[in-house]
Structures are given as C-alpha cells and as structure tokens.
Design a protein around this motif. Structure first.
Motif, PDB file in Angstrom:
ATOM      1  N   ILE A   1       0.843  -1.198   0.000  1.00 38.35           N
ATOM      2  CA  ILE A   1       0.000   0.000   0.000  1.00 38.35           C
ATOM      3  C   ILE A   1       0.881   1.253   0.000  1.00 38.35           C
ATOM      4  O   ILE A   1       0.600   2.229  -0.703  1.00 38.35           O
ATOM      5  CB  ILE A   1      -0.955  -0.005   1.218  1.00 38.35           C
ATOM      6  CG1 ILE A   1      -2.039  -1.058   1.026  1.00 38.35           C
ATOM      7  CG2 ILE A   1      -1.591   1.374   1.408  1.00 38.35           C
ATOM      8  CD1 ILE A   1      -2.998  -1.170   2.182  1.00 38.35           C
TER       9      ILE A   1
ATOM     10  N   ALA B   1       2.249   1.731  -3.489  1.00 44.59           N
ATOM     11  CA  ALA B   1       1.200   2.215  -4.392  1.00 44.59           C
ATOM     12  C   ALA B   1       0.920   3.696  -4.181  1.00 44.59           C
ATOM     13  O   ALA B   1       0.705   4.442  -5.150  1.00 44.59           O
ATOM     14  CB  ALA B   1      -0.083   1.403  -4.189  1.00 44.59           C
ATOM     15  N   ASN B   2       0.951   4.144  -2.946  1.00 44.70           N
ATOM     16  CA  ASN B   2       0.614   5.537  -2.657  1.00 44.70           C
ATOM     17  C   ASN B   2       1.779   6.498  -2.887  1.00 44.70           C
ATOM     18  O   ASN B   2       1.579   7.715  -2.894  1.00 44.70           O
ATOM     19  CB  ASN B   2       0.116   5.669  -1.213  1.00 44.70           C
ATOM     20  CG  ASN B   2      -1.243   5.021  -1.015  1.00 44.70           C
ATOM     21  OD1 ASN B   2      -2.006   4.846  -1.961  1.00 44.70           O
ATOM     22  ND2 ASN B   2      -1.547   4.657   0.217  1.00 44.70           N
TER      23      ASN B   2
ATOM     24  N   ILE C   1      -5.720   2.356  -0.636  1.00 41.58           N
ATOM     25  CA  ILE C   1      -5.124   2.923  -1.853  1.00 41.58           C
ATOM     26  C   ILE C   1      -5.673   4.321  -2.070  1.00 41.58           C
ATOM     27  O   ILE C   1      -6.878   4.566  -1.947  1.00 41.58           O
ATOM     28  CB  ILE C   1      -5.434   2.036  -3.075  1.00 41.58           C
ATOM     29  CG1 ILE C   1      -4.863   0.630  -2.872  1.00 41.58           C
ATOM     30  CG2 ILE C   1      -4.867   2.660  -4.344  1.00 41.58           C
ATOM     31  CD1 ILE C   1      -3.376   0.579  -2.772  1.00 41.58           C
TER      32      ILE C   1
ATOM     33  N   PHE D   1      -3.385   7.192  -6.839  1.00 43.53           N
ATOM     34  CA  PHE D   1      -2.930   5.961  -7.495  1.00 43.53           C
ATOM     35  C   PHE D   1      -3.945   5.508  -8.544  1.00 43.53           C
ATOM     36  O   PHE D   1      -3.570   5.122  -9.660  1.00 43.53           O
ATOM     37  CB  PHE D   1      -2.710   4.852  -6.473  1.00 43.53           C
ATOM     38  CG  PHE D   1      -2.324   3.529  -7.079  1.00 43.53           C
ATOM     39  CD1 PHE D   1      -1.025   3.303  -7.491  1.00 43.53           C
ATOM     40  CD2 PHE D   1      -3.256   2.521  -7.257  1.00 43.53           C
ATOM     41  CE1 PHE D   1      -0.650   2.097  -8.063  1.00 43.53           C
ATOM     42  CE2 PHE D   1      -2.905   1.309  -7.817  1.00 43.53           C
ATOM     43  CZ  PHE D   1      -1.599   1.093  -8.223  1.00 43.53           C
TER      44      PHE D   1
END
Length: 333
Positions: free
Chosen positions: A55, A58-59, A176, A180
């Motif tokens: 996570i 992704a961020n 998320i 993203f």
C-alpha cells in the motif's frame, strides 16, 4: 496524400505476429523481473511481504507514474525533457501560493498549478521546434529557470497547505489513494492514445523516420509541441499529487526525479533512439523502480548504495535497449 493515409493507418494498426510476440515477451520479461525482485526482498526482510508495504509503494508512485506517461511519448519522438522535476515544484508552488497568499478557491488554485505545468511544457516544445534546438539543451535550461521560479514563488521556504488538497492522497479503496487510481487510469489512456489513435501513430512515425512523415504530408512540429505540452501538464498534476501527500509545497521537491522518470521509461523498453515504446511497459518500469527503492530501504541499504544500484539498473537497461536495437537492425539488413 489522402489516398495514402488510410493505408498507412491500417498498416500501423495491424501489427504482425512477430511484433505481438515481441510485446508479449516484453510483458513477460518485466513481470518476471518484478516478481523476482519482490521474492528477493521478501526473503531478505520479514516485513517486505506485507500489505502495508505494498500500500505504501502504491501511494508513493502516482507522481512518478504520471510523469513517466508523458516522458514515454517524449522519448518515442526521440526527445527528452529534463525539466519535469522543476515543473513539478513550480506547479506545486503556484498552487500553494494561490491557496495561501491569493486566497483563491482550491479548484481554481489547482487549475492554476496545472496551467503552469502546461505552459512550461509548451515553452520547452515550442523553443526546441522553432529554433531546431536539441530538446536536451532546451529542457536543461528550463530545469534551472523553472526551479528558480519555484524559489521565487515560495520565497525559498516550504509552504504548508494542510489538508486543502489532501483528498488526492487520502485512503480510498483498501488504503489505496485516489492519486494511485488516477495514475492507473492515465496509464491506460496513454496506452490507448499511443496504440489506437492517429496521433499515437504519428508520434511513433516521427520517432521512427521524421523525414518520411514530412514527405507523407504530415507536419511533425505541432505534434512535437503537443507532446511536450502534455508532459508539462502531467508534471503539473504530479506536483499536485505530491503536495497532497506531503500537505506542503517544497521548492526543492522533485530534484533528481527526472532521472527516475527516464529510468522507469527505459526499463520499460522505450527506446532512447525513438520510434518504439509502450506506456504499459513504462508502468512496469515505475513499479520496478519503486520496489527496488522500498526493498533497499527495508534491508538497510545506505543512500549512496541505493543510488549506485539504481544507476547500475539504468545502465543495464540502456545496454539491453542498445543490443535490442542492433539485433533489429541486423534482422532488417
């Protein structure tokens, strides 16, 4: 000219089986590299293979990903834009100044930030096209000029905007961020534009043989300017994304990020010589860069070591691209 255009368009649209096999091979190769790196760092750190790690990755990548989309198009036309990191900083600075100093509504401030990026990219493209200057030199000058503008707008101090634009970075789906999701959407749109539109075919044609495009009656100059303008716009969006995540606009933001952007695009298989590239592959390159940095941080690698390893990865990617280009030339010969 009109009679030749449909034929060339259909020829470009229908790819031979060998080209499709090559694309599938690239996808597979990048996937194997990415999974191999995840497995390697997972074996070296007990905390790597966790939900929080992925996570976090992704961020952290949206700004890099959206700039890499624009850089893919720039490299395909055999150009380069070294100013994207400075444009990111200036766009964020203008947005912060609009919110804090000019008391403008947040949507208007965000539009000003995006417009700043668009203008910077347009100037880079227009100057390089009008005077037939290498985009490397023009964007290098813009890198310094725009960075100076970021210092002037912020008075050389970090501007804290708080949660005014934090919605972009706020957890949305399973932790998320919306940034993203937006980055993934832009990657998909970029791939569709590159592979399914006339503009995309013209971009590839310019990078492959610009003189042939001229002889076919297609003026490459406006296309080049549009590519640089969109790249600047995406750098402006990256500035908003980074400000939302940090809740601040730092005039030093984005220093050196242009190298990461170019590295991600080259790792994804886009040729530095122009004429070949894929936005989807570029996104794989972004993920590889992000996993590499996160993994090295978790195993305790020092900052100098991380820079050496990242630089080595870039050099290897360029060598692979050069070998691929020579193999293609021998096959054609």
């Amino acid at each position: 000219m009109n009679a030749a255009s449909p034929a060339s368009s259909s020829a470009a649209a229908s790819q031979p089986p060998s080209a499709l096999k090559g694309q599938l091979g690239t996808y597979l190769g990048l996937t194997v590299v990415l999974l191999g790196m995840i497995a390697l760092f997972g074996s070296m750190s007990e905390y790597f293979l966790t939900r929080d790690t992925f996570i976090s990755i992704a961020n952290e990548i949206p700004a890099l990903a959206v700039m890499a989309v624009g850089m893919t198009f720039v490299l395909i036309i055999a150009g380069i834009d070294l100013s994207v990191g400075s444009v990111l900083a200036l766009s964020a600075a203008v947005t912060a100044a609009a919110i804090l100093q000019w008391q403008l509504p947040v949507p208007v401030a965000a539009m000003l930030g995006l417009a700043t990026g668009l203008v910077c990219g347009t100037v880079t493209g227009a100057v390089s096209v009008a005077w037939r200057l290498p985009s490397f030199i023009v964007s290098l000058g813009m890198l310094e000029a725009v960075r100076g503008g970021a210092y002037l707008v912020t008075d050389s101090r970090t501007q804290y905007v708080g949660d005014a634009i934090s919605g972009l970075a706020a957890p949305w789906i399973g932790g998320i961020s919306a940034a993203f999701v937006l980055a993934v959407v832009l990657v998909a749109v970029g791939q569709l534009v590159l592979t399914r539109t006339v503009f995309g075919r013209h971009v590839v044609g310019i990078g492959t043989n610009e003189e042939a495009m001229r002889l076919a009656g297609i003026d490459p100059r406006p296309i080049r300017i549009i590519v640089f303008a969109v790249t600047g716009l995406l750098a402006g969006l990256a500035g908003l994304m980074q400000s939302a995540r940090l809740e601040a606009a730092d005039p030093n933001a984005g220093v050196g990020i242009e190298l990461q952007v170019i590295a991600a695009v080259v790792i994804g298989g886009t040729s530095l010589m122009g004429g070949r590239g894929s936005v989807i592959n570029t996104f794989f390159g972004v993920l590889i860069i992000a996993v590499l940095e996160a993994g090295l941080a978790q195993v305790g690698a020092s900052e100098p070591s991380k820079r050496i390893i990242t630089g080595a990865v870039i050099v290897v990617a360029v060598i692979i691209d050069t070998l691929r280009q020579r193999r293609a030339e021998r096959r054609l010969a």
